[in-house]
Design a protein around this motif. Structure first.
Motif, short mmCIF file in Angstrom:
data_model
loop_
_atom_site.label_atom_id
_atom_site.label_comp_id
_atom_site.label_asym_id
_atom_site.label_seq_id
_atom_site.Cartn_x
_atom_site.Cartn_y
_atom_site.Cartn_z
N ALA A 1 -7.17 -44.40 35.82
CA ALA A 1 -8.16 -45.21 35.11
C ALA A 1 -7.44 -46.34 34.39
N THR A 2 -8.20 -47.37 34.05
CA THR A 2 -7.70 -48.46 33.22
C THR A 2 -8.43 -48.41 31.88
N VAL A 3 -7.68 -48.41 30.78
CA VAL A 3 -8.31 -48.35 29.46
C VAL A 3 -7.99 -49.61 28.67
N ASP A 4 -8.94 -50.00 27.84
CA ASP A 4 -8.80 -51.19 26.99
C ASP A 4 -9.12 -50.78 25.56
N LEU A 5 -8.08 -50.73 24.71
CA LEU A 5 -8.24 -50.32 23.31
C LEU A 5 -8.22 -51.52 22.37
N SER A 6 -8.28 -52.73 22.91
CA SER A 6 -8.12 -53.93 22.07
C SER A 6 -9.21 -54.03 21.01
N GLY A 7 -10.36 -53.45 21.27
CA GLY A 7 -11.46 -53.51 20.30
C GLY A 7 -11.31 -52.54 19.15
N LEU A 8 -10.21 -51.80 19.09
CA LEU A 8 -9.99 -50.82 18.02
C LEU A 8 -8.88 -51.25 17.08
N ASN A 9 -8.44 -52.49 17.17
CA ASN A 9 -7.34 -52.97 16.34
C ASN A 9 -7.67 -52.85 14.86
N ASN A 10 -6.74 -52.28 14.10
CA ASN A 10 -6.85 -52.10 12.64
C ASN A 10 -7.98 -51.16 12.23
N LEU A 11 -8.47 -50.33 13.14
CA LEU A 11 -9.45 -49.32 12.79
C LEU A 11 -8.76 -47.97 12.66
N ASN A 12 -9.18 -47.20 11.66
CA ASN A 12 -8.60 -45.87 11.42
C ASN A 12 -9.64 -44.78 11.67
N PHE A 13 -9.20 -43.70 12.30
CA PHE A 13 -10.02 -42.51 12.51
C PHE A 13 -11.26 -42.79 13.36
N VAL A 14 -11.07 -43.61 14.38
CA VAL A 14 -12.06 -43.72 15.45
C VAL A 14 -11.37 -43.29 16.73
N ASN A 15 -12.08 -42.59 17.57
CA ASN A 15 -11.47 -41.87 18.68
C ASN A 15 -12.03 -42.36 20.02
N ALA A 16 -11.18 -43.04 20.78
CA ALA A 16 -11.49 -43.36 22.17
C ALA A 16 -10.87 -42.27 23.03
N ASP B 1 -18.00 -50.76 14.30
CA ASP B 1 -17.24 -52.02 14.27
C ASP B 1 -16.27 -52.14 15.43
N GLY B 2 -16.12 -51.06 16.19
CA GLY B 2 -15.13 -51.06 17.26
C GLY B 2 -15.76 -51.09 18.64
N ALA B 3 -14.90 -51.20 19.64
CA ALA B 3 -15.34 -51.19 21.04
C ALA B 3 -14.20 -50.63 21.89
N PHE B 4 -14.58 -49.96 22.96
CA PHE B 4 -13.62 -49.33 23.86
C PHE B 4 -14.16 -49.49 25.28
N LYS B 5 -13.28 -49.78 26.23
CA LYS B 5 -13.71 -49.94 27.61
C LYS B 5 -12.80 -49.14 28.53
N ILE B 6 -13.41 -48.51 29.54
CA ILE B 6 -12.66 -47.81 30.57
C ILE B 6 -13.20 -48.23 31.93
N SER B 7 -12.31 -48.38 32.90
CA SER B 7 -12.72 -48.87 34.21
C SER B 7 -11.80 -48.29 35.29
N ASN B 8 -12.15 -48.57 36.53
CA ASN B 8 -11.33 -48.17 37.69
C ASN B 8 -11.03 -46.67 37.71
N ILE B 9 -12.01 -45.85 37.33
CA ILE B 9 -11.80 -44.40 37.34
C ILE B 9 -11.85 -43.90 38.77
N ARG B 10 -10.80 -43.20 39.17
CA ARG B 10 -10.71 -42.62 40.50
C ARG B 10 -10.21 -41.18 40.39
N VAL B 11 -10.77 -40.31 41.22
CA VAL B 11 -10.38 -38.89 41.22
C VAL B 11 -9.98 -38.50 42.63
N THR B 12 -8.75 -38.05 42.80
CA THR B 12 -8.29 -37.53 44.08
C THR B 12 -8.41 -36.02 44.04
#
Length: 285
Positions: free
Chosen positions: A72-87, A269-280
């Motif tokens: 998978a591809t993950v994007d955590l850029s929307g969580l910068n400077n946030l504490n105790f939020v869980n992606a 206040d945050g955002a998280f994105k996940i993409s390109n999920i593949r399962v073999t």
């Protein structure tokens, strides 16, 4: 002679029926979403299969049997400077319907490939057991290079390798990175690797890495049988449990003396994105 051939045929048939298939296919899961409890939004499942989170959870509509690899591809850029939020990105040994190894009313085995505190710390945990009370786990933590600009985290722990903590500062969470989860054929080992351009780091290796001090299993007994029944793929973004207090040589790694670090950020206040999920896997159930 005829009787002997019948017996040999029966033995071969029994052997084939009891041997795990080595045939695998790479699947692209589809998902359904569940609304979170704070922001009142459901994750957005896009036409290209990517998922945008402001809160909530998604679960694959199918289960996967005898998984060998997940990417998978993950994007955590929307969580910068946030504490105790869980992606988070994980899989559960259940479904249809939801279950997990701790937070839901229905227990099932769970393997957390990634759970974060903001975009600084990530944790990988294998949960194997028969109930909440019998849950056993193996876990490791990893720091991303956002620790260099976040004063809530004590950077000196990076100079003390081992103890279940990995230096993953080659990964810049202001940009997307790839995850590769792999299982060996006997299901005695699992590894998780983060990859970003030419940089890569193994953030979990059950057989080779030192585990965090509250790990309670030294083998993956039961995982092979669980793989036969299939696992659902799950991703979520929420505020609640997030890797936080941990000690090395009796010292905490998080600056709780700073009032700004004690307060929990607003998950909305945050955002998280996940993409390109593949399962073999051997099959989709």
């Amino acid at each position: 002679m005829k009787k002997l051939l019948i017996i040999l045929s029966a033995i071969m048939l029994f052997s084939c029926n009891n041997k795990k298939s080595t045939l695998t296919t790479t699947f692209t899961p589809t998902f359904t979403g569940v609304q979170g409890q704070y922001c009142g939004v459901v994750p957005t499942i896009n036409s290209d299969g990517s998922i945008d989170f402001r809160e909530g959870r998604v679960q694959s509509t199918k289960k996967y049997k005898n998984i060998s690899k997940i990417t998978a591809t993950v994007d955590l850029s929307g969580l910068n400077n946030l504490n105790f939020v869980n992606a988070s990105f994980y899989m559960i040994n259940g479904g249809p319907g939801y279950c997990d190894a701790g937070g839901s009313s229905t227990y099932c085995n769970e393997i957390d490939f990634m759970e974060t505190n903001g975009n600084v710390l990530s944790q990988t945990t294998v949960h194997l057991g028969t109930s909440n009370s019998a849950n056993k786990e193996s876990l490791e933590f990893s720091y991303l290079n956002s620790i260099n600009t976040n004063s809530c985290w004590k950077q000196d722990y990076l100079s003390n390798p081992g103890n279940g903590v990995n230096n993953a500062t080659v990964i810049d969470p202001s940009k997307p990175f790839d995850m590769v989860i792999e299982f060996d054929t006997a299901y005695t080992n699992m590894t998780v690797t983060y990859i970003q351009g030419s940089n890569s780091v193994v953030v979990y290796d059950f057989l080779s890495h030192t585990k965090a001090n509250d790990s309670s299993i030294d083998n993956l007994t039961g995982l092979s049988d669980a793989m036969e029944s299939g696992w659902s793929i799950v991703s979520s973004y929420w505020s609640g449990y997030s890797p936080d207090q941990y000690q090395i040589n009796g010292k905490e790694w998080y600056n709780y003396n700073d009032p700004a670090c004690k307060s929990w950020s607003n998950v909305c206040d945050g955002a998280f994105k996940i993409s390109n999920i593949r399962v073999t896997a051997e099959a989709e159930l």
